[in-house]
Design a protein around this motif. Structure first.
Motif, PDB file in Angstrom:
ATOM      1  N   ALA A 207       0.808  -1.455  -0.129  1.00 11.93           N
ATOM      2  CA  ALA A 207       0.117  -0.083   0.067  1.00 11.93           C
ATOM      3  C   ALA A 207       1.044   1.280   0.003  1.00 11.93           C
ATOM      4  O   ALA A 207       0.656   2.222  -0.763  1.00 11.93           O
ATOM      5  CB  ALA A 207      -0.927   0.110   1.365  1.00 11.93           C
ATOM      6  N   PRO A 208       1.952   1.280   0.905  1.00 13.83           N
ATOM      7  CA  PRO A 208       2.724   2.682   0.854  1.00 13.83           C
ATOM      8  C   PRO A 208       3.227   3.028  -0.427  1.00 13.83           C
ATOM      9  O   PRO A 208       3.291   4.048  -0.920  1.00 13.83           O
ATOM     10  CB  PRO A 208       3.844   2.383   2.093  1.00 13.83           C
ATOM     11  CG  PRO A 208       3.289   1.290   2.842  1.00 13.83           C
ATOM     12  CD  PRO A 208       2.229   0.464   1.968  1.00 13.83           C
ATOM     13  N   GLU A 211       0.538   4.298  -2.785  1.00 13.87           N
ATOM     14  CA  GLU A 211       0.147   5.522  -2.421  1.00 13.87           C
ATOM     15  C   GLU A 211       1.269   6.500  -2.916  1.00 13.87           C
ATOM     16  O   GLU A 211       0.854   7.882  -3.037  1.00 13.87           O
ATOM     17  CB  GLU A 211      -0.333   5.651  -0.849  1.00 13.87           C
ATOM     18  CG  GLU A 211      -1.459   4.882  -0.412  1.00 13.87           C
ATOM     19  CD  GLU A 211      -1.567   4.728   1.002  1.00 13.87           C
ATOM     20  OE1 GLU A 211      -0.686   4.598   1.582  1.00 13.87           O
ATOM     21  OE2 GLU A 211      -2.639   3.872   1.367  1.00 13.87           O
ATOM     22  N   LYS A 228      -9.551   1.163   0.662  1.00 14.66           N
ATOM     23  CA  LYS A 228      -8.276   1.814   0.351  1.00 14.66           C
ATOM     24  C   LYS A 228      -7.972   2.097  -1.351  1.00 14.66           C
ATOM     25  O   LYS A 228      -7.205   2.785  -1.896  1.00 14.66           O
ATOM     26  CB  LYS A 228      -7.109   0.954   1.031  1.00 14.66           C
ATOM     27  CG  LYS A 228      -5.901   1.996   0.961  1.00 14.66           C
ATOM     28  CD  LYS A 228      -4.722   1.212   1.786  1.00 14.66           C
ATOM     29  CE  LYS A 228      -4.890   1.448   3.404  1.00 14.66           C
ATOM     30  NZ  LYS A 228      -3.758   0.904   3.955  1.00 14.66           N
ATOM     31  N   PHE A 229      -8.369   1.053  -1.935  1.00 13.85           N
ATOM     32  CA  PHE A 229      -8.342   0.962  -3.406  1.00 13.85           C
ATOM     33  C   PHE A 229      -9.501   0.599  -4.149  1.00 13.85           C
ATOM     34  O   PHE A 229      -9.827  -0.420  -4.726  1.00 13.85           O
ATOM     35  CB  PHE A 229      -7.379  -0.275  -3.779  1.00 13.85           C
ATOM     36  CG  PHE A 229      -5.887  -0.233  -2.998  1.00 13.85           C
ATOM     37  CD1 PHE A 229      -4.969   0.632  -3.126  1.00 13.85           C
ATOM     38  CD2 PHE A 229      -5.615  -1.213  -1.999  1.00 13.85           C
ATOM     39  CE1 PHE A 229      -3.790   0.911  -2.441  1.00 13.85           C
ATOM     40  CE2 PHE A 229      -4.458  -1.289  -1.394  1.00 13.85           C
ATOM     41  CZ  PHE A 229      -3.672  -0.388  -1.528  1.00 13.85           C
TER      42      PHE A 229
END
Length: 320
Positions: A207-208, A211, A228-229
């Motif tokens: 994830a990071p 992002e 988140k997505f």
């Protein structure tokens, strides 16, 4: 005859009393919790929060030891031959239930572990570099079919859930992929960011990097899209009847006294319920998935049978 019965009763009472005293005094020293993946990844980070919470409840340190490799099965193997006193615990990833079908072992993953409780599972997906020409899963599949065996993807190890799920998807779609195993998420992310891979199948420890604009998510593997997505479709939406969240929990050596297992269960369940653990999980789109000792034991038996069918379907079973 009466004297013999009295002696037997006395011995049984002494044993029960000894076990009760053992449970009451447990733990009297630090507990070791062996984790199946390297330091710095989603599993390690979240399990360290859980261990710290449990330490405070138990009144003794729960010390995390990382033992990566072999598809996440080394901690479970380390329980075999270890004293059944509750002072050595292990994370039990789903890959443990595939072991007898893929390698020769002299122990049984269902019968030779005392299952304490299940704690969580993963959110998985497939990512590619942000500048990859494979903009969508449709592009991924088309390129793979046009170039058999050339589309490289990494996972966190051979016979892990990311590996087997990708191979099952490839089988269903008529793709031949090039699998490259790594010891954990940190190594895998270095490889894809370094241009050594075309794609990665992993938990959302990526994830990071997404992002930061370095990676793009092609799909996720839950029953529903991840908040988140929101633009990344699930495998089910893409026409594949697959959902994978790979639940995992904590096990102790076979023969650990029930009272000690209960003490550990109660402490880790309380540790799971604390807000800092839920917050740590949320960073990786994970949620608590609680199973009691009895429920987790049944899950182990059921999963053992289901994983056998999957390994055989993929043609990965070791000849007996």
């Amino acid at each position: 005859m009466q004297r013999r019965h009295l002696i037997q009763w006395g011995a049984a009472a002494l044993a029960t009393s000894s076990l009760g005293a053992q449970a009451q005094s447990f733990p009297a020293k630090p507990i070791k919790l062996v984790i199946a993946f390297p330091a710095g990844g989603p599993t390690d980070i979240t399990m360290r929060v859980l261990a710290d919470n449990a330490s405070k409840i138990l009144g003794q340190p729960v010390v995390v030891e990382n033992k990566p490799g072999a598809g996440g099965t080394l901690p479970a193997q380390a329980l075999q031959g270890t004293s059944a006193d509750g002072y050595t615990l292990a994370q039990i990833p789903l890959g443990v239930f595939r072991l007898p079908y893929t390698t020769k072992i002299n122990w049984d993953p269902v019968k030779d572990i005392s299952y304490v409780l299940n704690v969580t599972g993963y959110a998985f997906g497939v990512v590619v570099p942000a500048d990859s020409p494979l903009k969508t899963w449709t592009h991924f599949v088309a390129w793979a079919k046009a170039n058999p065996g050339k589309l490289s993807y990494g996972s966190t190890g051979t016979m892990t859930s990311p590996h087997l799920t990708m191979e099952l998807a490839a089988q269903k779609l008529g793709m031949e992929l090039l699998h490259v195993p790594y010891k954990g998420s940190a190594d895998l992310m270095q490889a894809i960011l370094g241009g050594q891979l075309m794609a990665a199948a992993d938990s959302t420890g990526f994830a990071p990097q997404v992002e930061a604009g370095k990676l793009r998510v092609l799909n996720t593997w839950g029953a529903e899209r991840l908040a988140k997505f929101p633009d990344a479709p699930t495998l089910k939406e893409l026409g594949l009847d697959l959902v994978q969240n790979s639940p995992f929990g904590i096990g102790a050596p076979k023969g650990t006294p029930p009272a000690v297992v209960k003490r550990l269960h109660d402490a880790f369940k309380q540790a799971m319920e604390q807000e800092n653990y839920r917050t740590a999980l949320a960073r990786y789109d994970m949620v608590p998935i609680y199973m009691s000792s009895a429920t987790y034991q049944k899950f182990a038996a059921d999963t053992f049978e289901r994983e056998k069918a999957l390994v055989e379907k993929l043609g990965l079973a070791k000849p007996q």
